[in-house]
Design an enzyme around this catalytic site. Structure first.
Site, PDB file in Angstrom:
ATOM      1  CG  HIS A  42       7.831   0.420  10.165  1.00 19.87           C
ATOM      2  ND1 HIS A  42       8.164  -0.628   9.371  1.00 19.87           N
ATOM      3  CD2 HIS A  42       8.359   1.427   9.274  1.00 19.87           C
ATOM      4  CE1 HIS A  42       8.655  -0.405   8.091  1.00 19.87           C
ATOM      5  NE2 HIS A  42       8.769   1.001   8.110  1.00 19.87           N
ATOM      6  CG  ASP A 100      -0.831   1.905   4.784  1.00 19.07           C
ATOM      7  OD1 ASP A 100      -0.696   2.517   5.718  1.00 19.07           O
ATOM      8  OD2 ASP A 100      -0.166   1.297   4.030  1.00 19.07           O
ATOM      9  N   GLY A 131       5.154   5.382  -0.487  1.00 17.69           N
ATOM     10  CA  GLY A 131       4.895   5.503   1.074  1.00 17.69           C
ATOM     11  C   GLY A 131       3.428   6.228   1.223  1.00 17.69           C
TER      12      GLY A 131
HETATM   13  P1  NG1 Z   1       3.437   1.997   3.040  1.00 14.93           P
HETATM   14  O1  NG1 Z   1       3.953   3.245   3.329  1.00 14.93           O
HETATM   15  O2  NG1 Z   1       2.082   2.330   2.370  1.00 14.93           O
HETATM   16  O3  NG1 Z   1       4.022   0.928   2.295  1.00 14.93           O
HETATM   17  C1  NG1 Z   1       3.476   0.500   5.205  1.00 14.93           C
HETATM   18  C2  NG1 Z   1       2.552  -0.768   5.894  1.00 14.93           C
HETATM   19  C3  NG1 Z   1       1.902   0.099   6.774  1.00 14.93           C
HETATM   20  C4  NG1 Z   1       2.842   0.749   7.952  1.00 14.93           C
HETATM   21  C5  NG1 Z   1       3.896   1.377   7.222  1.00 14.93           C
HETATM   22  C6  NG1 Z   1       5.312   1.902   8.083  1.00 14.93           C
HETATM   23  C7  NG1 Z   1       1.198  -2.062   4.327  1.00 14.93           C
HETATM   24  C8  NG1 Z   1       0.002  -2.028   3.231  1.00 14.93           C
HETATM   25  N1  NG1 Z   1       1.507  -0.882   4.611  1.00 14.93           N
HETATM   26  O4  NG1 Z   1       3.194   1.457   4.318  1.00 14.93           O
HETATM   27  O5  NG1 Z   1       1.004  -0.804   7.653  1.00 14.93           O
HETATM   28  O6  NG1 Z   1       3.570  -0.509   8.734  1.00 14.93           O
HETATM   29  O7  NG1 Z   1       4.588   0.780   6.195  1.00 14.93           O
HETATM   30  O8  NG1 Z   1       4.780   2.594   9.315  1.00 14.93           O
HETATM   31  O9  NG1 Z   1       1.853  -3.259   4.577  1.00 14.93           O
END
Ligand code: NG1
Length: 451
Positions: A41, A180, A133
């Site tokens: 985050h 990502d 995740g």
């Molecule tokens: P994931 O784990 O893919 O849901 C999300 C956000 C990242 C980042 C992480 C926390 C999206 C597409 N991805 O990832 O940008 O903030 O949480 O580190 O919103």
């Protein structure tokens, strides 16, 4: 764009395409998921992250069409067929629908594609565990974007594409950062990527050869559709509110206007933790306390935030713990790069543990299952272990000595899945241990065209 021999898995999608459509595919595309080693985050706050592209990927076999129709088919029955004309890409399917990720890619690229744009018929196969995740959603966006560019014969620089797609993915409703898409597009074999944002910069950091990265799925799904979406989006909002309060304080303190969008924009201005606590506390803040501290009316705040309403968490705005997590996590990412570069897995492990503790108590994105999984991983000799990705469920990432990986996987399977989970959430284990619940991964190359 990469050119390589299709993997056996990709050849299966290619064959299935021929079987279903009676024509050979003229494009094969792969886009990997990612796992984040540390820096959770931090991306949307403008601070760096340290992920790697993993060997679980989204695969597409497709043909270019001469019209503007997009036809999406999926090898997995849970994902029904979707079709739309490119001119309808801006109208979303229902929240969480897989077709929205394809639409997000088209919207992100619409200014780059000469008109009339061409569509495609595509068959997807997703081997990135969803809602875990591991960025299955961004891998899908990236794969669709590469296909869309390919059928329209347009090239976009990778860094630029990663930035475009990070913004585009917000179309699906997540106020996420850019980690990502960048990890999926720019992955490097054997390396993690130190990614900085605004502007996007990527530096490969070699992974210590004596260790492997092991991913364990808690099997608690965190789909970004219901509560996990609200909980996720709450964090960027709380960070933005912290920025507003800090700007107000720093303007007053320095006697010059200080304005910023993200916490990282304030990094160069000296600020002690005591000052931050007095500005952002008490914790939590009610909406009335927040407005009072900001010296603003609600309409004024909404205008600044560019929102129609202020979603107010039942337990108040937790600005101080969110701030503390983000600034400390950012420092841990810098230290982690050094630890990896020096091959110091023990130091890396300590940073991962501190990160998990902070994700749990300050950012409040862990779950009882993730906490137990981390504990078990450490009990069985992981150098480090922590939750990875957005949190609220999903996976942990552990760094495990190469020669211990086999025993580690067996021990975690026994203690977490067969003992802890089977007792506490028996429904998750009803059909036995799902495929890919726990696996070691290599860091792989970024997304590309194979054919
Ligand atoms: P994931 O784990 O893919 O849901 C999300 C956000 C990242 C980042 C992480 C926390 C999206 C597409 N991805 O990832 O940008 O903030 O949480 O580190 O919103």
């Amino acid at each position: 764009m990469t050119t390589a021999t299709p993997s056996p898995e990709m050849q299966r999608v290619q064959k299935e395409f021929l079987h279903r459509f009676a024509v050979p595919a003229d494009a094969l595309i792969r886009a990997p998921g990612r796992v984040n080693l540390i820096g959770e985050h931090t991306d949307y706050n403008g601070y760096p992250v340290l992920p790697l592209a993993i060997d679980r990927e989204i695969r597409i076999a497709a043909i270019r069409r001469s019209d503007d129709q997009v036809r999406l088919h999926n090898c997995r029955r849970a994902f029904g067929e979707r079709s739309f004309a490119l001119s309808e890409a801006a109208v979303p399917f229902t929240l969480g629908d897989w077709g929205n990720y394809a639409k997000a890619a088209m919207i992100g690229l619409q200014d780059r594609i000469p008109h009339p744009a061409r569509g495609f018929t595509a068959l997807f196969d997703g081997a990135v565990p969803p809602a875990a995740g591991l960025s299955s959603s961004s891998a899908l966006v990236v794969a669709c974007a590469l296909l869309f560019l390919h059928v329209n014969e347009v090239q976009v620089d990778r860094l630029e594409l990663a930035e475009l797609l990070a913004r585009a993915e917000q179309f699906v409703g997540t106020a996420g950062g850019g980690m990502d898409q960048a990890a999926s597009l720019l992955g490097r074999p054997g390396h993690a990527l130190k990614i900085d944002f605004f502007p996007l910069r990527v530096r490969p950091v070699a992974l210590p050869g004596a260790y492997r990265v092991v991913i364990c799925n808690s099997l608690i799904a965190a789909p970004k559709t219901e509560s996990a979406l609200l909980e996720y989006n709450r964090r960027p909002l709380e960070c933005r509110l912290a920025v507003l309060l800090l700007c107000r304080y720093l303007s007053h303190k320095t006697g010059r206007p200080v304005s910023a969008q993200r916490l990282a924009d304030l990094a160069a201005i000296p600020l002690t933790e005591e000052e931050a606590a007095s500005v952002l506390g008490p914790n939590p803040l009610s909406p009335a306390q927040l407005l009072d501290r900001l010296q603003m009316s609600l309409p004024e705040l909404l205008r600044i935030l560019d929102r129609a309403a202020l979603p107010t968490p039942a337990d108040g705005f937790k600005l101080l713990p969110r701030y503390l997590h983000v600034v400390h996590e950012a420092a841990r990412v810098q230290a982690a790069c050094q630890a990896l570069e020096q091959g110091d897995a023990e130091a890396m492990g300590r940073l991962m543990e501190a990160s998990h503790a902070s994700c749990r108590s300050l950012y409040e994105i862990s779950t009882a299952e993730l906490d137990r999984l981390v504990e078990i991983a450490l009990e069985h000799g992981a150098a480090g272990s922590r939750l990875t990705g957005a949190g609220f469920g999903g996976c942990t990432v552990s760094l495990v000595a190469r020669e211990k990986v086999h025993d580690f996987i067996a021990a975690v399977t026994r203690d977490y899945y067969e003992t802890f989970l089977a007792k506490h959430k028996p429904e998750t284990m009803e059909n036995g241990l799902p495929q890919d619940a726990i696996f070691a991964t290599d860091a792989v190359a970024g997304a590309g065209l194979i054919l």
